[in-house]
Each structure stands twice: as C-alpha cells, then as structure tokens.
Design a protein around this motif. Structure first.
Motif, mmCIF file in Angstrom:
data_model
loop_
_atom_site.group_PDB
_atom_site.id
_atom_site.type_symbol
_atom_site.label_atom_id
_atom_site.label_comp_id
_atom_site.label_asym_id
_atom_site.label_seq_id
_atom_site.Cartn_x
_atom_site.Cartn_y
_atom_site.Cartn_z
ATOM 1 N N THR A 1 0.848 -1.189 0.000
ATOM 2 C CA THR A 1 0.000 0.000 0.000
ATOM 3 C C THR A 1 0.886 1.242 0.000
ATOM 4 O OG1 THR A 1 -0.112 0.131 2.420
ATOM 5 C CG2 THR A 1 -1.819 -1.195 1.307
ATOM 6 N N TRP A 2 0.283 2.355 -0.372
ATOM 7 C CA TRP A 2 1.036 3.614 -0.406
ATOM 8 C C TRP A 2 1.542 3.999 0.978
ATOM 9 C CZ3 TRP A 2 3.120 4.903 -4.632
ATOM 10 C CH2 TRP A 2 2.502 4.661 -5.847
ATOM 11 N N GLN A 3 0.854 3.559 2.005
ATOM 12 C CA GLN A 3 1.278 3.849 3.369
ATOM 13 C C GLN A 3 2.637 3.204 3.683
ATOM 14 O OE1 GLN A 3 -1.692 2.761 6.234
ATOM 15 N NE2 GLN A 3 -0.497 3.469 7.976
ATOM 16 N N GLN A 4 2.970 2.133 2.983
ATOM 17 C CA GLN A 4 4.223 1.433 3.208
ATOM 18 C C GLN A 4 5.383 2.038 2.402
ATOM 19 O OE1 GLN A 4 1.830 -2.285 2.390
ATOM 20 N NE2 GLN A 4 3.585 -3.147 3.481
ATOM 21 N N VAL A 5 5.071 2.994 1.553
ATOM 22 C CA VAL A 5 6.090 3.647 0.732
ATOM 23 C C VAL A 5 6.435 4.989 1.370
ATOM 24 C CG1 VAL A 5 6.646 4.574 -1.546
ATOM 25 C CG2 VAL A 5 5.197 2.536 -1.348
ATOM 26 N N ASP A 6 7.667 5.107 1.823
ATOM 27 C CA ASP A 6 8.138 6.332 2.460
ATOM 28 C C ASP A 6 8.967 7.109 1.431
ATOM 29 O OD1 ASP A 6 9.449 8.311 3.920
ATOM 30 O OD2 ASP A 6 9.963 6.979 5.592
ATOM 31 N N PHE A 7 8.304 8.057 0.750
ATOM 32 C CA PHE A 7 8.980 8.828 -0.291
ATOM 33 C C PHE A 7 10.100 9.699 0.282
ATOM 34 C CE2 PHE A 7 5.014 7.924 -2.583
ATOM 35 C CZ PHE A 7 5.527 7.536 -3.810
ATOM 36 N N GLU A 8 9.868 10.249 1.453
ATOM 37 C CA GLU A 8 10.845 11.157 2.060
ATOM 38 C C GLU A 8 12.170 10.457 2.354
ATOM 39 O OE1 GLU A 8 11.270 13.805 6.094
ATOM 40 O OE2 GLU A 8 9.294 13.695 5.146
ATOM 41 N N ASN A 9 12.089 9.247 2.933
ATOM 42 C CA ASN A 9 13.293 8.492 3.272
ATOM 43 C C ASN A 9 13.676 7.472 2.194
ATOM 44 O OD1 ASN A 9 13.861 9.635 5.924
ATOM 45 N ND2 ASN A 9 11.905 8.711 6.483
ATOM 46 N N ARG A 10 12.881 7.428 1.126
ATOM 47 C CA ARG A 10 13.125 6.533 -0.013
ATOM 48 C C ARG A 10 13.232 5.075 0.425
ATOM 49 N NH1 ARG A 10 15.539 9.610 -4.742
ATOM 50 N NH2 ARG A 10 16.112 7.533 -5.441
ATOM 51 N N VAL B 1 13.221 -2.073 2.067
ATOM 52 C CA VAL B 1 14.111 -1.906 0.917
ATOM 53 C C VAL B 1 14.230 -0.440 0.522
ATOM 54 C CG1 VAL B 1 14.438 -2.581 -1.500
ATOM 55 C CG2 VAL B 1 13.340 -4.160 0.088
ATOM 56 N N PRO B 2 15.444 0.035 0.319
ATOM 57 C CA PRO B 2 15.619 1.395 -0.209
ATOM 58 C C PRO B 2 15.081 1.491 -1.636
ATOM 59 C CG PRO B 2 17.663 0.578 0.748
ATOM 60 C CD PRO B 2 16.731 -0.590 0.650
ATOM 61 N N ILE B 3 14.658 2.667 -2.015
ATOM 62 C CA ILE B 3 14.119 2.916 -3.355
ATOM 63 C C ILE B 3 15.218 3.549 -4.208
ATOM 64 C CG2 ILE B 3 12.377 4.183 -4.689
ATOM 65 C CD1 ILE B 3 10.662 4.236 -2.084
#
Length: 152
Positions: free
Chosen positions: A16-25, A41-43
């Motif tokens: 889910t989008w909640q599991q994606v941390d854009f700020e910390n990648r 996992v890092p993005i």
C-alpha cells in the motif's frame, strides 16, 4: 518493482502507499508469513520516478492497481507477455534476476540475503556461483608452479 527490489510478487501486490516512504526513499514490505520473510528496501532512482508517477494517478490505497481495484494476480498477464515474447518464465524469475544481478555486481551475499529476506546460506547456495570471484581463490591454488610438485 520485482527487479528493483527483489520482492516476491505477493509482497508487491499487497503493498500500500502507506508502506512507501517517499521522504526516506524506503519501502517496508511488512512482516510476511511463514518462511516468506519480507524486507525493508531502499528505493533506487528509477523506481522512485515510477512510484511518484504512479502515485499521481492512484485511485486506491494499493501501489499496484488496475481500473480502481487492487490487482490480485499478475500470472495471466505475465503469461501472455511471455507468450508474445516467445519466452518461458514466471513472475518469480524477476526476483531471481534481481538476486543474480546483485551477486554478479559483487554485492556481498549478506546484503543480497537481507534485501531478499533470505538467509545468507541460501543466497550463497543458489546464487553464489554468479559471483565474479566464485572459486577464483580455489582455482588459483591449482597450478604447476608448486615447489612440491617440481621435486617429485
């Protein structure tokens, strides 16, 4: 996402989008169940761009969606694509591809194992042969310049 993160298709489809941390990648795939562990996992840059684009058109809480609904399985679509390309593969091959590429690039097996949510022993057993230094030390010891051999 499978190639960029080494995740199983089930973990990707549950994301889910909640599991994606854009700020910390970072993507947190969650706990998993049984022996199917999941990783944090890092993005990388390529995935970041794709995720940002997907987020702008998202209609659900799920990262992988189609027509406003969570995608339950990619097997049929993947099978069709493989047939069109005249290859035999399954979605899980993408996870193996990621692991193989990492080992071929010299990424330590410990790191590959953590990324995949597997043990280092399993990664070494399955993917170790793809390491650029696989058995190099062993075969370098096999030479005819040994003093013991010359004195026989």
């Amino acid at each position: 996402m499978a190639v960029f993160t080494g995740a199983r298709s089930g973990a990707i489809l549950d994301l889910t989008w909640q599991q994606v941390d854009f700020e910390n990648r970072i993507i947190n795939y969650g706990k998993g169940w049984g022996n199917k562990r999941r990783a944090i996992v890092p993005i990388n840059n390529e995935l970041m761009v794709a995720l940002q684009e997907a987020k702008t058109v998202a209609q659900t809480d799920y990262v992988i969606e189609f027509n406003g609904k969570q995608v339950a399985s990619i097997k049929a679509a993947f099978r069709r694509l493989c047939k069109e390309c005249n290859i035999k593969a399954s979605p899980h091959v993408l996870r193996h591809t990621a692991a193989t590429w990492l080992v071929m690039e010299g990424v330590p097996l410990r790191e590959v194992a953590r990324l995949l949510g597997n043990s280092e022993a399993m990664v070494e057993k399955v993917y170790g042969k793809h390491s650029p230094d696989y058995l190099r030390r062993a075969v370098s010891a096999l030479n005819l310049n040994k003093s013991e051999i010359l004195h026989l």
